[in-house]
Design an enzyme around this catalytic site. Structure first.
Site, PDB file in Angstrom:
ATOM      1  CE1 TYR A  66      10.065  -7.101  -6.713  1.00 29.97           C
ATOM      2  CE2 TYR A  66      11.080  -7.429  -4.576  1.00 29.97           C
ATOM      3  CZ  TYR A  66      10.511  -6.585  -5.522  1.00 29.97           C
ATOM      4  OH  TYR A  66      10.385  -5.252  -5.266  1.00 29.97           O
ATOM      5  CD  GLU A  68      10.945  -5.960 -10.877  1.00 32.20           C
ATOM      6  OE1 GLU A  68      11.963  -6.119 -11.556  1.00 32.20           O
ATOM      7  OE2 GLU A  68      10.806  -5.061 -10.033  1.00 32.20           O
ATOM      8  CG  ASP A 243     -11.304   3.259 -17.438  1.00 33.11           C
ATOM      9  OD1 ASP A 243     -11.535   2.190 -16.839  1.00 33.11           O
ATOM     10  OD2 ASP A 243     -10.891   4.288 -16.870  1.00 33.11           O
ATOM     11  CB  THR A 272     -11.339  -1.555 -10.998  1.00 32.84           C
ATOM     12  OG1 THR A 272     -12.754  -1.644 -11.244  1.00 32.84           O
ATOM     13  CG2 THR A 272     -10.901  -0.106 -11.114  1.00 32.84           C
ATOM     14  CE  LYS A 275     -13.758   1.757  -9.350  1.00 37.11           C
ATOM     15  NZ  LYS A 275     -13.555   2.937 -10.202  1.00 37.11           N
ATOM     16  NE  ARG A 281      -9.643  -1.506  -2.593  1.00 36.33           N
ATOM     17  CZ  ARG A 281     -10.498  -0.613  -3.106  1.00 36.33           C
ATOM     18  NH1 ARG A 281     -10.072   0.340  -3.891  1.00 36.33           N
ATOM     19  NH2 ARG A 281     -11.775  -0.654  -2.816  1.00 36.33           N
TER      20      ARG A 281
HETATM   21  C1  LIG Z   1     -12.448   3.711 -10.355  1.00 40.33           C
HETATM   22  C2  LIG Z   1     -11.965   4.052 -11.700  1.00 40.33           C
HETATM   23  C3  LIG Z   1     -10.603   4.002 -12.020  1.00 40.33           C
HETATM   24  C4  LIG Z   1      -9.532   3.855 -10.976  1.00 40.33           C
HETATM   25  O1  LIG Z   1      -9.496   2.698 -10.255  1.00 40.33           O
HETATM   26  P1  LIG Z   1      -8.543   2.578  -8.969  1.00 40.33           P
HETATM   27  O2  LIG Z   1      -8.513   1.127  -8.700  1.00 40.33           O
HETATM   28  O3  LIG Z   1      -9.173   3.385  -7.905  1.00 40.33           O
HETATM   29  O4  LIG Z   1      -7.192   3.095  -9.360  1.00 40.33           O
HETATM   30  C5  LIG Z   1     -10.229   4.210 -13.329  1.00 40.33           C
HETATM   31  N1  LIG Z   1     -11.142   4.470 -14.276  1.00 40.33           N
HETATM   32  C6  LIG Z   1     -12.458   4.561 -14.007  1.00 40.33           C
HETATM   33  C7  LIG Z   1     -13.419   4.845 -15.120  1.00 40.33           C
HETATM   34  C8  LIG Z   1     -12.917   4.361 -12.707  1.00 40.33           C
HETATM   35  O5  LIG Z   1     -14.217   4.473 -12.443  1.00 40.33           O
END
Ligand SMILES: *Cc1c(COP(=O)(O)O)cnc(C)c1O
Length: 479
Positions: A66, A68, A243, A272, A275, A281
């Site tokens: 843990y 936090e 983002d 993320t 991707k 992940r």
């Molecule tokens: C995939 C994605 C997310 C979310 O990611 P997760 O790991 O699935 O929560 C947020 N913003 C954008 C632009 C995405 O393409």
């Protein structure tokens, strides 16, 4: 680096033996997933294949701790090794992206966005309640003051790209908490070109006056000019939040540079890690110094306790992303998307915006007489894995849609090149041209069912298998 694939094979194989001794259905499912991943032509734009080193880093006793809080400031004793792991991951993230500050705890992209939103509210809202109380941050408030504060926060405005133009649920969509937390206004794209119209965006922003301008997307096949986004944010006094969940790998790999690199322009950036960045992940947040204290409030305000094993895997993947090999990979992702787009256009497909300059293309399936749902299913039956996606002003709504989104990050990791993506384009257009919508009882074309000419699915699947055989996933991994 020495080739350690044989060593990794033994490690995975031994691990599966141990797992099987407790619950064989789980070791079987893990093996089956590898077989499925190896056997599918994965064109889902948000997916990739993490390295064996990254995968091996996830399963260990760091998970049992843990921790936090933040580095050096934990609510639990004995976090020295977690501190090391989190520091190394954050250092790699800062140096890879050239960011002033990095926070590597978010468990996913959505969690990273929530941390970012909370941090921006915390740092920027000029709250009469906070001023009256002389509280520095919301964390210093008494519970009885929260009602006023919630009302003040709720009036805050966020402006992000609309879903059908390629934005994400978390950019203020009503079926996501971001759409409940904030008043929202979305910007679309120019109906003719399909591109972001920055002049219109500025005019809308002047009218709407958002606290937060969100730039970034999940299904927009073009680069964004973040210098323009910064100008717009400055013109209306907004915080620029980027983002980059989808395209972080292209930023890391230095394909997006100059005005296409969000880091020098944005106040806060979230992403993320799984991707195009090709890590485990998870998510992370980058910020300027101004926002770093507020971002650090992520756990426990927004997030559950950090997953230290996953932060360790992020550190490994981020170290990999700092190599020239990763830069070559990122460039190949973009080159392959170009080859795919050219191949589709040459064979008569219509693409939203007329092409791509990132890692994805969006096919308008209406020119084939199909909904996105029919196209996705016909392709899947033929061994080609894509996902349906709305297109701007989609006539078929968000469930059936009128597009399929196709991305190159995963298959580029397997080693496919431009000629191979031309072959993929040929397979896709072949299936979409052959597919016919099944007419519903009303006499109109239905939205879900379709037929394919005899043998087309089998022939396409055979071509997909032949292609995959030439580019084995995890070559040398004997499982
Ligand atoms: C995939 C994605 C997310 C979310 O990611 P997760 O790991 O699935 O929560 C947020 N913003 C954008 C632009 C995405 O393409």
């Amino acid at each position: 680096m020495p080739d350690l694939t044989a060593t990794a094979s033994r490690a995975f194989s031994d691990a599966l033996t141990v797992i099987a001794s407790v619950e064989p259905r789980i070791s079987d499912a893990i093996r089956a997933e590898l077989a499925d991943q190896r056997g599918s032509l994965k064109l889902i734009a948000s997916e990739n294949y993490a390295s064996l080193a990254t995968l091996l880093t996830m399963g260990n006793w760091l998970s049992d701790k843990y921790a936090e809080g933040t580095i050096g400031h934990r609510f639990y004793a004995g976090c020295q090794n977690v501190d090391t792991v989190e520091s190394v991951a954050a250092e790699h993230a800062r140096e890879l992206f050239g960011a002033e500050y990095a926070y590597v705890q978010p468990h996913s992209g959505i969690d990273a966005n929530l941390v970012a939103y909370w941090a921006i509210l915390n740092a920027k809202v000029e709250s009469p309640t906070l001023q009256r109380l002389g509280a520095k941050t919301v964390n210093d408030l008494a519970e009885s003051d929260w009602e006023d504060l919630r009302a003040e926060f709720n009036r805050q405005r966020v402006m992000g790209m609309s879903l059908d133009a390629g934005g994400h649920l978390t950019h203020g969509f009503r079926h996501n908490i971001s759409g409940k937390m904030f008043a929202q206004h979305s910007y679309g794209t120019d109906p003719e070109s399909g591109l972001i119209d920055y002049d219109k965006l500025l005019a809308d922003a002047r009218e709407f006056k958002p606290l937060i301008l969100v730039a970034g997307y999940s299904a927009y096949p073009r680069r964004v000019n973040f210098a323009r986004m910064r100008e717009i944010a400055d013109a209306v006094g907004a915080v620029l939040f980027v983002d980059m969940a989808h395209f972080a790998g292209l930023v890391a790999g230095k394909v997006f540079t100059g005005e296409e690199n969000p880091i020098p322009y944005a106040d806060v950036v979230a992403t993320t890690t799984h991707k195009s960045l090709r890590g485990p992940r998870g998510g992370l947040v980058l910020a300027t110094k101004e926002f770093s204290d507020a971002v650090d409030k992520g756990c426990p305000m927004v997030l559950g306790g950090p997953l230290s094993n996953m932060m360790a895997a992020k550190a490994v993947a981020l170290a990999e992303a700092r190599t020239t090999a990763f830069q070559s990979y990122a460039q190949a992702v973009a080159d392959n998307a170009q080859a795919l787009a050219d191949g589709l256009l040459r064979r008569g497909a219509r693409l939203v915006t007329g092409g791509t300059d990132n890692h994805l293309v969006l096919i308008d399936t209406t020119t084939f007489g199909l909904t996105g749902r029919q196209a996705e299913s016909a392709l899947l039956e033929s061994g080609v894995v894509t996902n349906r996606n709305s297109i701007p002003a989609d006539p078929n709504g968000a469930w059936y849609t009128s597009g399929v989104r196709i991305g190159t990050p995963a298959l580029t990791s397997r080693g496919l090149g431009a000629d191979d993506f031309d072959e993929v384009a040929d397979m896709i257009v072949g299936v979409l041209t052959g597919a016919e919508p099944v007419t519903a009882s009303t006499g109109k074309p239905g939205k879900a069912k379709y037929t394919l000419p005899d043998g087309l699915a089998d022939r396409t699947r055979a071509r997909a298998e032949e292609l995959l055989d030439r580019f084995p996933l995890y070559p040398g991994l004997t499982l």
